[in-house]
Design an enzyme around this catalytic site. Sequence first.
Site, short mmCIF file in Angstrom:
data_model
loop_
_atom_site.label_atom_id
_atom_site.label_comp_id
_atom_site.label_asym_id
_atom_site.label_seq_id
_atom_site.Cartn_x
_atom_site.Cartn_y
_atom_site.Cartn_z
N THR A 46 0.88 -1.17 0.00
CA THR A 46 0.00 0.00 0.00
C THR A 46 0.91 1.22 0.00
OG1 THR A 46 -1.75 -1.15 1.19
CG2 THR A 46 -1.80 1.25 1.24
N LYS A 62 0.53 4.82 8.48
CA LYS A 62 1.12 5.22 7.19
C LYS A 62 0.05 5.35 6.12
CE LYS A 62 2.44 2.00 4.63
NZ LYS A 62 1.93 1.13 3.55
N LYS A 73 -7.28 1.39 -2.78
CA LYS A 73 -6.87 0.96 -1.44
C LYS A 73 -7.07 2.08 -0.41
CE LYS A 73 -5.24 -1.65 1.82
NZ LYS A 73 -3.94 -2.32 1.87
#
Length: 288
Positions: free
Chosen positions: A97, A240, A172
């Site tokens: 990701t 993150k 995502k």
Amino acid sequence: MKKTIGFIGLGVMGKSMASHILNDGHPVLVYTRTKEKAESILQKGAIWKDTVKDLSKEADVIITMVGYPSDVEEVYFGSNGIIENAKEGAYLIDMTTSKPSLAKKIAEAAKEKALFALDAPVSGGDIGAQNGTLAIMVGGEKEAFEACMPIFSLMGENIQYQGPAGSGQHTKMCNQIAIAAGMIGVAEAMAYAQKSGLEPENVLKSITTGAAGSWSLSNLAPRMLQGNFEPGFYVKHFIKDMGIALEEAELMGEEMPGLSLAKSLYDKLAAQGEENSGTQSIYKLWVK
């Protein structure tokens, strides 16, 4: 003849994903910064490569599943990286990701070298990786996606093409935004159930199949109640991801108050020393 697959990154999810490919009969070359993490898959027949460069020169398909965008940048664009060393016609699949802008940069650099790049982040955590049931969201050229579909199908079940380079990463981000506030709701619901004198496990039997039902409620609420905070997905990686989503939203002029709140709570959790715990450890903010 089976394609030779290179797999870079053998963490909580990567190891299981690579194992499914190996079990299908593909030669699998592996590299990870900590060789000890590769021992179990090497015993199953995977082949160790000492550098990203060595792996890249031999693989027909190179899959990366690393931690952060900075890791992706290094693995692809370093002097001994994938772009400089992959053989012509190879397929490059980044399943980390990461940033949509970085996915586009990889795709452009790959095209100049006669390589094919796809951004293909996943959802489903350690359970999905172990069972080969991940959701895989893919960006890049449609022809490259179709060529790699047999590989994707070894790792996941819900595999969707989303559009040009960067589209997988944007999808995502949608996934992580939907999960973020939902995880807060799951933790609060379990804390409320416990505080009110109910049996939380019994409460779950009622609410998992109703309108409140979700993957997080079904899979992570039980871990909360068991005190199992082992990482299926690290707190530090979720922070993150939420940071990337907030950056991208800001670039689009979109405010995300729910996501901002969720990130602030996870930041608080990480500051308490839980960055390497699973995302379900958010429960600790309510129940000590």
